[in-house]
Design a protein around this motif. Structure first.
Motif, PDB file in Angstrom:
ATOM      1  N   PRO A 105       0.845  -1.208   0.000  1.00  0.00           N
ATOM      2  CA  PRO A 105       0.000   0.000   0.000  1.00  0.00           C
ATOM      3  C   PRO A 105       0.871   1.245   0.000  1.00  0.00           C
ATOM      4  O   PRO A 105       2.095   1.167   0.185  1.00  0.00           O
ATOM      5  CB  PRO A 105      -0.779  -0.135   1.312  1.00  0.00           C
ATOM      6  CG  PRO A 105       0.137  -0.912   2.201  1.00  0.00           C
ATOM      7  CD  PRO A 105       0.868  -1.876   1.316  1.00  0.00           C
ATOM      8  N   ALA A 106       0.259   2.375  -0.221  1.00  0.00           N
ATOM      9  CA  ALA A 106       0.982   3.644  -0.094  1.00  0.00           C
ATOM     10  C   ALA A 106       1.395   3.829   1.355  1.00  0.00           C
ATOM     11  O   ALA A 106       0.581   3.705   2.266  1.00  0.00           O
ATOM     12  CB  ALA A 106       0.107   4.795  -0.564  1.00  0.00           C
ATOM     13  N   PHE A 107       2.660   4.114   1.585  1.00  0.00           N
ATOM     14  CA  PHE A 107       3.155   4.327   2.937  1.00  0.00           C
ATOM     15  C   PHE A 107       2.989   5.800   3.309  1.00  0.00           C
ATOM     16  O   PHE A 107       3.319   6.689   2.529  1.00  0.00           O
ATOM     17  CB  PHE A 107       4.623   3.926   3.051  1.00  0.00           C
ATOM     18  CG  PHE A 107       4.850   2.449   2.860  1.00  0.00           C
ATOM     19  CD1 PHE A 107       4.068   1.526   3.522  1.00  0.00           C
ATOM     20  CD2 PHE A 107       5.843   1.990   2.013  1.00  0.00           C
ATOM     21  CE1 PHE A 107       4.261   0.168   3.352  1.00  0.00           C
ATOM     22  CE2 PHE A 107       6.059   0.636   1.835  1.00  0.00           C
ATOM     23  CZ  PHE A 107       5.263  -0.283   2.505  1.00  0.00           C
ATOM     24  N   THR A 108       2.497   6.036   4.507  1.00  0.00           N
ATOM     25  CA  THR A 108       2.244   7.397   4.986  1.00  0.00           C
ATOM     26  C   THR A 108       2.962   7.617   6.309  1.00  0.00           C
ATOM     27  O   THR A 108       3.365   6.666   6.984  1.00  0.00           O
ATOM     28  CB  THR A 108       0.741   7.644   5.154  1.00  0.00           C
ATOM     29  OG1 THR A 108       0.187   6.636   6.033  1.00  0.00           O
ATOM     30  CG2 THR A 108       0.023   7.578   3.804  1.00  0.00           C
ATOM     31  N   ILE A 109       3.099   8.883   6.669  1.00  0.00           N
ATOM     32  CA  ILE A 109       3.846   9.268   7.862  1.00  0.00           C
ATOM     33  C   ILE A 109       3.018  10.246   8.686  1.00  0.00           C
ATOM     34  O   ILE A 109       2.386  11.148   8.129  1.00  0.00           O
ATOM     35  CB  ILE A 109       5.189   9.908   7.469  1.00  0.00           C
ATOM     36  CG1 ILE A 109       6.071   8.878   6.753  1.00  0.00           C
ATOM     37  CG2 ILE A 109       5.912  10.473   8.688  1.00  0.00           C
ATOM     38  CD1 ILE A 109       7.352   9.454   6.193  1.00  0.00           C
ATOM     39  N   THR A 110       3.020  10.054   9.983  1.00  0.00           N
ATOM     40  CA  THR A 110       2.384  10.978  10.920  1.00  0.00           C
ATOM     41  C   THR A 110       3.465  11.710  11.711  1.00  0.00           C
ATOM     42  O   THR A 110       4.418  11.092  12.183  1.00  0.00           O
ATOM     43  CB  THR A 110       1.453  10.218  11.876  1.00  0.00           C
ATOM     44  OG1 THR A 110       0.404   9.597  11.114  1.00  0.00           O
ATOM     45  CG2 THR A 110       0.826  11.169  12.897  1.00  0.00           C
ATOM     46  N   ILE A 123       7.167  21.725   6.321  1.00  0.00           N
ATOM     47  CA  ILE A 123       8.448  21.025   6.234  1.00  0.00           C
ATOM     48  C   ILE A 123       9.090  21.272   4.866  1.00  0.00           C
ATOM     49  O   ILE A 123       8.444  21.128   3.822  1.00  0.00           O
ATOM     50  CB  ILE A 123       8.262  19.522   6.485  1.00  0.00           C
ATOM     51  CG1 ILE A 123       7.748  19.295   7.915  1.00  0.00           C
ATOM     52  CG2 ILE A 123       9.558  18.759   6.263  1.00  0.00           C
ATOM     53  CD1 ILE A 123       7.465  17.856   8.238  1.00  0.00           C
ATOM     54  N   ASP A 124      10.361  21.611   4.892  1.00  0.00           N
ATOM     55  CA  ASP A 124      11.063  21.896   3.642  1.00  0.00           C
ATOM     56  C   ASP A 124      11.126  20.673   2.734  1.00  0.00           C
ATOM     57  O   ASP A 124      10.896  20.759   1.531  1.00  0.00           O
ATOM     58  CB  ASP A 124      12.487  22.386   3.937  1.00  0.00           C
ATOM     59  CG  ASP A 124      12.488  23.705   4.705  1.00  0.00           C
ATOM     60  OD1 ASP A 124      11.520  24.474   4.560  1.00  0.00           O
ATOM     61  OD2 ASP A 124      13.444  23.954   5.454  1.00  0.00           O
ATOM     62  N   LEU A 125      11.484  19.521   3.295  1.00  0.00           N
ATOM     63  CA  LEU A 125      11.560  18.278   2.528  1.00  0.00           C
ATOM     64  C   LEU A 125      10.918  17.178   3.362  1.00  0.00           C
ATOM     65  O   LEU A 125      11.437  16.801   4.412  1.00  0.00           O
ATOM     66  CB  LEU A 125      13.011  17.915   2.203  1.00  0.00           C
ATOM     67  CG  LEU A 125      13.226  16.617   1.413  1.00  0.00           C
ATOM     68  CD1 LEU A 125      12.571  16.714   0.039  1.00  0.00           C
ATOM     69  CD2 LEU A 125      14.712  16.308   1.286  1.00  0.00           C
ATOM     70  N   LEU A 126       9.776  16.679   2.887  1.00  0.00           N
ATOM     71  CA  LEU A 126       9.049  15.661   3.639  1.00  0.00           C
ATOM     72  C   LEU A 126       9.808  14.344   3.653  1.00  0.00           C
ATOM     73  O   LEU A 126      10.487  13.972   2.679  1.00  0.00           O
ATOM     74  CB  LEU A 126       7.667  15.444   3.022  1.00  0.00           C
ATOM     75  CG  LEU A 126       6.654  16.582   3.203  1.00  0.00           C
ATOM     76  CD1 LEU A 126       5.430  16.333   2.331  1.00  0.00           C
ATOM     77  CD2 LEU A 126       6.246  16.724   4.665  1.00  0.00           C
ATOM     78  N   ALA A 127       9.672  13.628   4.761  1.00  0.00           N
ATOM     79  CA  ALA A 127      10.249  12.288   4.861  1.00  0.00           C
ATOM     80  C   ALA A 127       9.468  11.321   3.974  1.00  0.00           C
ATOM     81  O   ALA A 127       8.304  11.559   3.629  1.00  0.00           O
ATOM     82  CB  ALA A 127      10.221  11.814   6.314  1.00  0.00           C
ATOM     83  N   THR A 128      10.110  10.241   3.596  1.00  0.00           N
ATOM     84  CA  THR A 128       9.451   9.162   2.856  1.00  0.00           C
ATOM     85  C   THR A 128       9.615   7.868   3.647  1.00  0.00           C
ATOM     86  O   THR A 128      10.509   7.751   4.494  1.00  0.00           O
ATOM     87  CB  THR A 128      10.047   8.991   1.461  1.00  0.00           C
ATOM     88  OG1 THR A 128      11.454   8.739   1.574  1.00  0.00           O
ATOM     89  CG2 THR A 128       9.821  10.241   0.610  1.00  0.00           C
ATOM     90  N   ALA A 129       8.754   6.886   3.352  1.00  0.00           N
ATOM     91  CA  ALA A 129       8.800   5.615   4.070  1.00  0.00           C
ATOM     92  C   ALA A 129       8.921   4.471   3.071  1.00  0.00           C
ATOM     93  O   ALA A 129       8.300   4.496   2.002  1.00  0.00           O
ATOM     94  CB  ALA A 129       7.545   5.433   4.920  1.00  0.00           C
ATOM     95  N   THR A 130       9.734   3.486   3.415  1.00  0.00           N
ATOM     96  CA  THR A 130       9.953   2.340   2.535  1.00  0.00           C
ATOM     97  C   THR A 130       9.915   1.054   3.358  1.00  0.00           C
ATOM     98  O   THR A 130      10.049   1.070   4.585  1.00  0.00           O
ATOM     99  CB  THR A 130      11.307   2.440   1.827  1.00  0.00           C
ATOM    100  OG1 THR A 130      12.349   2.522   2.815  1.00  0.00           O
ATOM    101  CG2 THR A 130      11.365   3.667   0.923  1.00  0.00           C
ATOM    102  N   PRO A 143       9.332  -4.098   8.951  1.00  0.00           N
ATOM    103  CA  PRO A 143       9.408  -2.685   9.319  1.00  0.00           C
ATOM    104  C   PRO A 143       9.135  -1.768   8.136  1.00  0.00           C
ATOM    105  O   PRO A 143       9.546  -2.044   7.009  1.00  0.00           O
ATOM    106  CB  PRO A 143      10.837  -2.535   9.839  1.00  0.00           C
ATOM    107  CG  PRO A 143      11.603  -3.639   9.185  1.00  0.00           C
ATOM    108  CD  PRO A 143      10.637  -4.774   9.036  1.00  0.00           C
ATOM    109  N   ILE A 144       8.430  -0.683   8.426  1.00  0.00           N
ATOM    110  CA  ILE A 144       8.284   0.426   7.488  1.00  0.00           C
ATOM    111  C   ILE A 144       9.194   1.532   8.023  1.00  0.00           C
ATOM    112  O   ILE A 144       9.004   2.010   9.147  1.00  0.00           O
ATOM    113  CB  ILE A 144       6.836   0.916   7.398  1.00  0.00           C
ATOM    114  CG1 ILE A 144       5.910  -0.232   6.986  1.00  0.00           C
ATOM    115  CG2 ILE A 144       6.716   2.068   6.408  1.00  0.00           C
ATOM    116  CD1 ILE A 144       4.428   0.126   7.065  1.00  0.00           C
ATOM    117  N   VAL A 145      10.170   1.921   7.236  1.00  0.00           N
ATOM    118  CA  VAL A 145      11.248   2.791   7.722  1.00  0.00           C
ATOM    119  C   VAL A 145      11.129   4.185   7.100  1.00  0.00           C
ATOM    120  O   VAL A 145      11.246   4.340   5.880  1.00  0.00           O
ATOM    121  CB  VAL A 145      12.621   2.189   7.379  1.00  0.00           C
ATOM    122  CG1 VAL A 145      13.740   3.074   7.929  1.00  0.00           C
ATOM    123  CG2 VAL A 145      12.733   0.767   7.934  1.00  0.00           C
TER     124      VAL A 145
END
Length: 268
Positions: A105-110, A123-130, A143-145
């Motif tokens: 699925p699409a990984f999202t961040i809180t 935020i200047d540059l958003l984090a990504t998750a893999t 783990p989703i990192v």
């Protein structure tokens, strides 16, 4: 004898605060007092101020001194510096679930810890998750990192999430069969639907089997063929019964040859 004012140096103390916090108390250090005196003798102390506010970005801001009045001292005013440091926010990868064999699925961040009512929009540059999990990754948790974010006003720390891969559903259907009354049952077979990743029954730990209550003496009619018993780490099984149809056996009735003498009645 003319007594002139002594020179008192008033220096604004340097201060530090975290972005989004209220300014600390701005204080002043004095040097040059005579006769063991202290700041208690100052009629009107200098005041310290800064342009920095709650929303001022990370950086340095002058602490400016002004004023000061005393009969015995003249003031030399030395500005200080208020340093605004980065606040800390936590970027947490949201937990996700998917079925074995499906794409991730699409990984999202809180994010938590924002100041001044801000959101991730600042935020200047958003984090990504893999995740290391792919379509062929087996059932389990992975783990989703999150990583890669940056911002002038925030230090970003990261917390992993969890991708849970659940069993795919495999439908096992007993194939319909037909036999004549009195015959032995045919080989009972099953068909599958729902395999992922182009897999076949070869990947199953234990193949399902099919059984029926019908035996060779079972009368003409229909009997359920019941599949069961499959085992696999990546698949959950649902079962669909088939039908064994017992048909009438073919009975050949042959008239027996007979002989009689002319004029006699027909034999039985």
């Amino acid at each position: 004898l003319t007594v002139t004012k002594a020179v008192l140096t008033a220096t604004a103390n340097n201060q530090t605060k975290v972005y989004g916090d209220a300014n600390p108390a701005l204080t002043i250090n004095y040097t040059g007092f005579k006769n063991g005196e202290t700041s208690a003798v100052i009629l009107t102390p200098p005041t310290a101020s800064t342009t920095a506010t709650l929303t001022s970005s990370v950086g340095t801001y002058p602490i400016t001194l002004a004023g000061g009045l005393n009969g015995n001292y003249s003031f030399t005013l030395v500005d200080g510096t208020l340093t605004v440091t980065q606040a800390t926010i936590v970027a947490t990868a949201d937990n996700k679930t998917r079925v074995y064999g499906d794409p991730n699925p699409a990984f999202t961040i809180t994010y938590t810890g924002f100041r001044n009512g801000e959101t991730s929009a600042v935020i200047d540059l958003l984090a990504t998750a893999t995740s290391s999990a792919v379509a062929t990754t087996g059932v389990g948790t992975y783990p989703i990192v999150p990583s890669g974010g940056s911002d002038n006003n925030y230090v970003i720390t990261y917390a992993n999430g969890t991708l849970t891969i659940t069993q795919a559903t495999l439908t096992v259907t007993a194939d319909n069969q037909t036999r004549a009354y009195g015959d032995v049952n045919p080989t009972l077979t099953v068909s599958y639907s729902g395999f992922k990743n182009s897999e076949t029954s070869a990947v199953l730990t234990t193949l399902p089997t099919a059984t029926t209550v019908a035996i060779n003496t079972s009368i003409v009619g229909t009997y359920p063929i019941v599949p069961s018993g499959g085992v696999s780490g990546n698949y959950a099984f649902t079962y669909v019964n088939g039908t064994l149809t017992v048909t009438k056996a073919v009975l050949t009735a042959t008239a027996n040859n007979q002989t009689k003498v002319y004029g006699d009645a027909n034999p039985a």
